[in-house]
Design a protein around this motif. Structure first.
Motif, PDB file in Angstrom:
ATOM      1  N   UNK A   1       2.334  12.816  16.020  1.00  0.00           N
ATOM      2  CA  UNK A   1       3.113  11.622  15.717  1.00  0.00           C
ATOM      3  C   UNK A   1       2.538  10.899  14.506  1.00  0.00           C
ATOM      4  N   UNK A   2       3.379  10.090  13.879  1.00  0.00           N
ATOM      5  CA  UNK A   2       2.966   9.365  12.682  1.00  0.00           C
ATOM      6  C   UNK A   2       3.550   7.959  12.718  1.00  0.00           C
ATOM      7  N   UNK A   3       2.796   7.001  12.235  1.00  0.00           N
ATOM      8  CA  UNK A   3       3.302   5.635  12.093  1.00  0.00           C
ATOM      9  C   UNK A   3       4.168   5.501  10.844  1.00  0.00           C
ATOM     10  N   UNK A   4       4.082   6.478   9.960  1.00  0.00           N
ATOM     11  CA  UNK A   4       4.848   6.470   8.720  1.00  0.00           C
ATOM     12  C   UNK A   4       6.148   7.240   8.906  1.00  0.00           C
ATOM     13  N   UNK A   5       7.090   7.008   8.005  1.00  0.00           N
ATOM     14  CA  UNK A   5       8.288   7.842   7.957  1.00  0.00           C
ATOM     15  C   UNK A   5       7.937   9.034   7.069  1.00  0.00           C
TER      16      UNK A   5
ATOM     17  N   UNK B   1       0.816  -1.211   0.000  1.00  0.00           N
ATOM     18  CA  UNK B   1       0.000   0.000   0.000  1.00  0.00           C
ATOM     19  C   UNK B   1       0.853   1.267   0.000  1.00  0.00           C
ATOM     20  N   UNK B   2       1.887   1.312   0.853  1.00  0.00           N
ATOM     21  CA  UNK B   2       2.731   2.510   0.923  1.00  0.00           C
ATOM     22  C   UNK B   2       3.443   2.786  -0.388  1.00  0.00           C
ATOM     23  N   UNK B   3       3.991   1.744  -1.017  1.00  0.00           N
ATOM     24  CA  UNK B   3       4.692   1.939  -2.296  1.00  0.00           C
ATOM     25  C   UNK B   3       3.730   2.435  -3.370  1.00  0.00           C
TER      26      UNK B   3
ATOM     27  N   UNK C   1       1.502   9.480  -5.826  1.00  0.00           N
ATOM     28  CA  UNK C   1       1.598  10.792  -5.171  1.00  0.00           C
ATOM     29  C   UNK C   1       0.417  11.035  -4.230  1.00  0.00           C
ATOM     30  N   UNK C   2       0.037  10.003  -3.476  1.00  0.00           N
ATOM     31  CA  UNK C   2      -1.109  10.099  -2.566  1.00  0.00           C
ATOM     32  C   UNK C   2      -0.764   9.706  -1.133  1.00  0.00           C
ATOM     33  N   UNK C   3       0.508   9.489  -0.828  1.00  0.00           N
ATOM     34  CA  UNK C   3       0.877   9.058   0.520  1.00  0.00           C
ATOM     35  C   UNK C   3       0.708  10.226   1.494  1.00  0.00           C
ATOM     36  N   UNK C   4       0.027   9.992   2.623  1.00  0.00           N
ATOM     37  CA  UNK C   4      -0.227  11.101   3.557  1.00  0.00           C
ATOM     38  C   UNK C   4       1.021  11.645   4.247  1.00  0.00           C
ATOM     39  N   UNK C   5       2.118  10.894   4.247  1.00  0.00           N
ATOM     40  CA  UNK C   5       3.321  11.339   4.948  1.00  0.00           C
ATOM     41  C   UNK C   5       4.461  11.704   4.009  1.00  0.00           C
ATOM     42  N   UNK C   6       4.216  11.643   2.708  1.00  0.00           N
ATOM     43  CA  UNK C   6       5.236  12.016   1.727  1.00  0.00           C
ATOM     44  C   UNK C   6       4.690  13.209   0.954  1.00  0.00           C
ATOM     45  N   UNK C   7       5.242  14.372   1.235  1.00  0.00           N
ATOM     46  CA  UNK C   7       4.699  15.607   0.688  1.00  0.00           C
ATOM     47  C   UNK C   7       5.729  16.373  -0.115  1.00  0.00           C
TER      48      UNK C   7
END
Length: 168
Positions: free
Chosen positions: A95-99, A46-48, A54-60
Motif C-alpha cells: 500500500x502507498x499513501x501516495x497516488x 514536497x510532492x510537486x 523526477x524523484x517522487x517515489x510513487x511516480x515512475x
C-alpha cells in the motif's frame, strides 16, 4: 482532479505525434493527484517538487532504460522486460499513501521520449501486467504514451486521448 476524491481513470492512453507533450501531461496529472498544496502550477509542496525533479517515489517512468528490474541493470534491453513487469506487479501489492502513477513509454539512447509499440512493450510483459491493468490497486493510475493509434485497439478499458488534436 482538485476534488477531494481525485477520481480519475486507472488506465490512460495518450497517442499522437508529440510524445514529449504526452509525457509532460502525464507528469502534470501525477502532480495534481499527489499535490498537498495549492494545486496550482506554481505549487511548491514536497510532492510537486519531487515530481518536477523526477524523484517522487510513487511516480515512475517505465521504459527499457528506466526502472530496470533486478538483474536487468547491465543488459542492453530493447524492450520492457518480463522481470520489470513482475517487479511492478509485486511493488503494487504494497500500500502507498501516495497516488501511484506509472508512465509507460520508450526512450532512445539519449533519453528522448519515444512511443510504446509492439516491439518495446511485447506481449509477455503486457500479459504479466494485464490483470493489474484491469483491476489496479486503489490510488494507482497507468499512463501509456504512443504515436501509434493502433496500439489503443486491444485496450478497450483505457481512456484514450489523441494528443495531436489537443496540441495542434
Amino acid at each position: 482532479i482538485n476534488a477531494a476524491d481525485k477520481n480519475i481513470a486507472h488506465c490512460i492512453l495518450f497517442y499522437g505525434s508529440d510524445l514529449q507533450s504526452q509525457y509532460d501531461l502525464a507528469l502534470e496529472i501525477a502532480r495534481m493527484l499527489n499535490c498537498t498544496g495549492t494545486h496550482t502550477s506554481a505549487c511548491q509542496c514536497l510532492n510537486c517538487n519531487w515530481i518536477r525533479e523526477n524523484k517522487h517515489p510513487a511516480v515512475l517512468t517505465i521504459s527499457r532504460v528506466d526502472n530496470k528490474a533486478s538483474g536487468d541493470e547491465n543488459k542492453a534491453n530493447l524492450n520492457i522486460t518480463i522481470n520489470q513487469a513482475r517487479e511492478i506487479r509485486n511493488s503494487l501489492m504494497v500500500t502507498s499513501d501516495y497516488h501511484r502513477v506509472l508512465i509507460f513509454c520508450d526512450k532512445d539512447k539519449d533519453g528522448n521520449i519515444c512511443g510504446l509499440n509492439q516491439i518495446n512493450f511485447q506481449s509477455d510483459a503486457a500479459n504479466a501486467l494485464l490483470k493489474t491493468f484491469e483491476e489496479p490497486p486503489s490510488n494507482t493510475t497507468f499512463v501509456f504514451l504512443t504515436n501509434l493509434p493502433s496500439l489503443k485497439q486491444p485496450y478497450s478499458e483505457f481512456f484514450t486521448l489523441n494528443t495531436s488534436s489537443v496540441y495542434a
